[in-house]
Design an enzyme around this catalytic site. Structure first.
Site, PDB file in Angstrom:
ATOM      1  N   ASN A  16       0.831  -1.199   0.000  1.00  0.00           N
ATOM      2  CA  ASN A  16       0.000   0.000   0.000  1.00  0.00           C
ATOM      3  C   ASN A  16       0.871   1.258   0.000  1.00  0.00           C
ATOM      4  OD1 ASN A  16      -2.435   1.450   0.110  1.00  0.00           O
ATOM      5  ND2 ASN A  16      -2.294   1.633   2.338  1.00  0.00           N
ATOM      6  N   PHE A  21       1.275  13.883  -5.852  1.00  0.00           N
ATOM      7  CA  PHE A  21       1.423  15.317  -5.607  1.00  0.00           C
ATOM      8  C   PHE A  21       0.334  16.139  -6.291  1.00  0.00           C
ATOM      9  CE2 PHE A  21       5.539  13.455  -4.896  1.00  0.00           C
ATOM     10  CZ  PHE A  21       6.034  14.134  -3.801  1.00  0.00           C
ATOM     11  N   SER A  51      -5.169   1.658  -8.680  1.00  0.00           N
ATOM     12  CA  SER A  51      -6.144   2.711  -8.984  1.00  0.00           C
ATOM     13  C   SER A  51      -6.731   2.506 -10.368  1.00  0.00           C
ATOM     14  CB  SER A  51      -5.469   4.086  -8.925  1.00  0.00           C
ATOM     15  OG  SER A  51      -6.332   5.096  -9.400  1.00  0.00           O
ATOM     16  N   TYR A  79       1.041   9.686 -11.557  1.00  0.00           N
ATOM     17  CA  TYR A  79       0.377   8.722 -10.682  1.00  0.00           C
ATOM     18  C   TYR A  79      -0.306   7.628 -11.507  1.00  0.00           C
ATOM     19  CZ  TYR A  79      -2.622   6.919  -6.948  1.00  0.00           C
ATOM     20  OH  TYR A  79      -3.259   6.111  -6.035  1.00  0.00           O
ATOM     21  N   VAL A 111     -10.721   7.747  -1.754  1.00  0.00           N
ATOM     22  CA  VAL A 111     -10.827   7.605  -0.306  1.00  0.00           C
ATOM     23  C   VAL A 111     -10.576   8.945   0.394  1.00  0.00           C
ATOM     24  CG1 VAL A 111      -9.996   6.348   1.708  1.00  0.00           C
ATOM     25  CG2 VAL A 111     -10.054   5.222  -0.522  1.00  0.00           C
TER      26      VAL A 111
END
Length: 216
Positions: A21, A26, A73, A133, A170
């Protein structure tokens, strides 16, 4: 910025589980500041890959089959409608698990980083939302499928099952507390994958969200 630690969890006398995890980001929303792209790729992809490689020899055979769960993701989906890789050839190469390799995954993220550094990434058909990301999680997803293939040849009693999942948006510091999913609900699918009963419900090399399989 938020960095969440890798956790190594032993559940009961027979079940050995590794949950990866580690994550850093950013950007928020569609923000695409790539000043820290190398750090994002290094932490999210290379960090996850390296810890998996380090732990596999330590995941001794057990009756239930060891489990690896990678937190990922939907932004890293190859065929997402809004944020996918635009290079069809590369996308098809990453889709084909039979020819998928660690070298291809590494080359993909390194090419992205090279184009970020020289400013040409916008014309490289990379994801356009949280690009660094998204690319890091795309690589995690691809590596999950690759490892599932590599680990599937192990004999019974030595198998390691590996899957990835998206916890959703989340409500944590990583999302600026703007998420709509509680941390408890975000963790639910990961715990479910880690503790699936044996043997008929065990799966490997899949991508999940809300306890349902989704496409890569």
């Amino acid at each position: 910025m938020v960095i969440e630690d890798n956790q190594h969890l032993t559940y009961g006398p027979y079940k050995l589980v590794q949950i990866n995890n580690a994550g850093v980001n950013f950007n928020y929303g569609s923000d695409n500041q790539l000043e820290f792209a190398e750090q994002v790729i290094t932490t999210n992809y290379f960090g996850t890959k390296n810890i998996i490689k380090a732990m596999i020899p330590l995941m001794r055979p057990n009756a239930s089959g060891a489990r690896i769960v990678n937190v990922s993701s939907r932004l890293g989906r190859l065929n997402g409608k809004r944020n996918r890789i635009g290079d069809l050839t590369l996308r098809h190469q990453l889709e084909d698990v039979d020819s998928l390799s660690e070298e291809l995954i590494d080359k993909t993220v390194n090419t992205f980083l090279e184009q970020v550094k020289d400013g040409s990434w916008t014309s490289g058909k990379w994801p356009q939302t949280c690009a660094d990301y998204s690319m890091s999680k795309l690589a995690v997803n691809a590596y999950t499928r690759l490892m599932a293939k590599m680990l599937s040849d192990r004999p019974e009693g030595q198998k390691i099952y590996i899957n990835c999942y998206c916890p959703g948006w989340v409500k944590t510091a990583m999302t600026g507390w703007a998420g709509h999913t509680s941390p408890e609900d975000g963790a639910d699918t990961g715990v479910w994958l880690a503790l699936l009963p044996d043997p008929d419900q065990l799966v490997t090399g899949k991508f999940f969200s809300e306890r349902r399989e989704i496409s890569f």
